[in-house]
Scaffold this motif. Structure first.
Motif, PDB file in Angstrom:
ATOM      1  N   ARG A 194       0.840  -1.200   0.000  1.00 47.99           N
ATOM      2  CA  ARG A 194       0.000   0.000   0.000  1.00 47.99           C
ATOM      3  C   ARG A 194       0.873   1.248   0.000  1.00 47.99           C
ATOM      4  O   ARG A 194       1.815   1.358   0.772  1.00 47.99           O
ATOM      5  CB  ARG A 194      -0.917   0.023   1.217  1.00 47.99           C
ATOM      6  N   TYR A 236       0.815   8.274   1.070  1.00 49.87           N
ATOM      7  CA  TYR A 236       0.799   9.569   0.387  1.00 49.87           C
ATOM      8  C   TYR A 236       1.206  10.661   1.367  1.00 49.87           C
ATOM      9  O   TYR A 236       0.779  10.677   2.514  1.00 49.87           O
ATOM     10  CB  TYR A 236      -0.599   9.870  -0.152  1.00 49.87           C
ATOM     11  N   THR A 272      -1.264   9.787   4.557  1.00 51.89           N
ATOM     12  CA  THR A 272      -2.437   8.928   4.501  1.00 51.89           C
ATOM     13  C   THR A 272      -2.206   7.739   3.568  1.00 51.89           C
ATOM     14  O   THR A 272      -1.439   7.838   2.614  1.00 51.89           O
ATOM     15  CB  THR A 272      -3.684   9.714   4.041  1.00 51.89           C
ATOM     16  N   LEU A 273      -2.891   6.663   3.874  1.00 52.26           N
ATOM     17  CA  LEU A 273      -2.908   5.498   2.994  1.00 52.26           C
ATOM     18  C   LEU A 273      -4.110   5.569   2.061  1.00 52.26           C
ATOM     19  O   LEU A 273      -4.237   4.768   1.149  1.00 52.26           O
ATOM     20  CB  LEU A 273      -2.986   4.205   3.827  1.00 52.26           C
ATOM     21  N   ASN A 274      -4.991   6.542   2.287  1.00 50.64           N
ATOM     22  CA  ASN A 274      -6.254   6.656   1.566  1.00 50.64           C
ATOM     23  C   ASN A 274      -6.085   7.508   0.309  1.00 50.64           C
ATOM     24  O   ASN A 274      -5.897   8.722   0.390  1.00 50.64           O
ATOM     25  CB  ASN A 274      -7.297   7.271   2.499  1.00 50.64           C
ATOM     26  N   LYS A 275      -6.170   6.880  -0.860  1.00 45.88           N
ATOM     27  CA  LYS A 275      -5.983   7.595  -2.126  1.00 45.88           C
ATOM     28  C   LYS A 275      -7.050   8.666  -2.336  1.00 45.88           C
ATOM     29  O   LYS A 275      -6.752   9.754  -2.834  1.00 45.88           O
ATOM     30  CB  LYS A 275      -5.984   6.609  -3.291  1.00 45.88           C
ATOM     31  N   ALA A 276      -8.292   8.390  -1.951  1.00 47.91           N
ATOM     32  CA  ALA A 276      -9.372   9.375  -2.111  1.00 47.91           C
ATOM     33  C   ALA A 276      -9.105  10.626  -1.272  1.00 47.91           C
ATOM     34  O   ALA A 276      -9.338  11.751  -1.733  1.00 47.91           O
ATOM     35  CB  ALA A 276     -10.713   8.757  -1.730  1.00 47.91           C
ATOM     36  N   LYS A 277      -8.596  10.447  -0.052  1.00 48.78           N
ATOM     37  CA  LYS A 277      -8.264  11.606   0.793  1.00 48.78           C
ATOM     38  C   LYS A 277      -7.132  12.408   0.159  1.00 48.78           C
ATOM     39  O   LYS A 277      -7.158  13.629   0.129  1.00 48.78           O
ATOM     40  CB  LYS A 277      -7.884  11.165   2.198  1.00 48.78           C
ATOM     41  N   ASN A 278      -6.130  11.698  -0.358  1.00 48.18           N
ATOM     42  CA  ASN A 278      -5.018  12.355  -1.041  1.00 48.18           C
ATOM     43  C   ASN A 278      -5.519  13.200  -2.208  1.00 48.18           C
ATOM     44  O   ASN A 278      -5.151  14.371  -2.359  1.00 48.18           O
ATOM     45  CB  ASN A 278      -4.023  11.299  -1.523  1.00 48.18           C
ATOM     46  N   HIS A 300      -8.545  14.404  -2.697  1.00 43.74           N
ATOM     47  CA  HIS A 300      -9.355  15.516  -2.198  1.00 43.74           C
ATOM     48  C   HIS A 300      -8.474  16.668  -1.727  1.00 43.74           C
ATOM     49  O   HIS A 300      -8.703  17.829  -2.080  1.00 43.74           O
ATOM     50  CB  HIS A 300     -10.258  15.055  -1.055  1.00 43.74           C
TER      51      HIS A 300
END
Length: 59
Positions: free
Chosen positions: A21, A24, A39-45, A47
């Motif tokens: 994973r 970011y 973050t590991l969350n691509k959507a948060k990155n 945004h």
């Protein structure tokens, strides 16, 4: 592992989990003291980038 960030002191350590994973790293240039987000969350990155944060690197 480099995140592209300037490090003034060690605040935490990142240990590779081996699951592949991406981590970011974003920087908020509009913050008074500067602000980093990890973050590991691509959507948060995505945004944060849309609202003005700067992508630094992916580890």
């Amino acid at each position: 592992m480099s995140c592209g960030c300037v490090i003034s002191s060690v605040g935490w350590y990142f240990v590779e989990s081996g699951d592949g994973r991406p981590l970011y790293c974003e920087y908020n240039p509009g913050a008074r003291t500067g602000a980093h987000n990890y973050t590991l969350n691509k959507a948060k990155n995505q945004h944060l980038r849309r609202i003005g944060w700067t992508q630094e690197d992916v580890a």
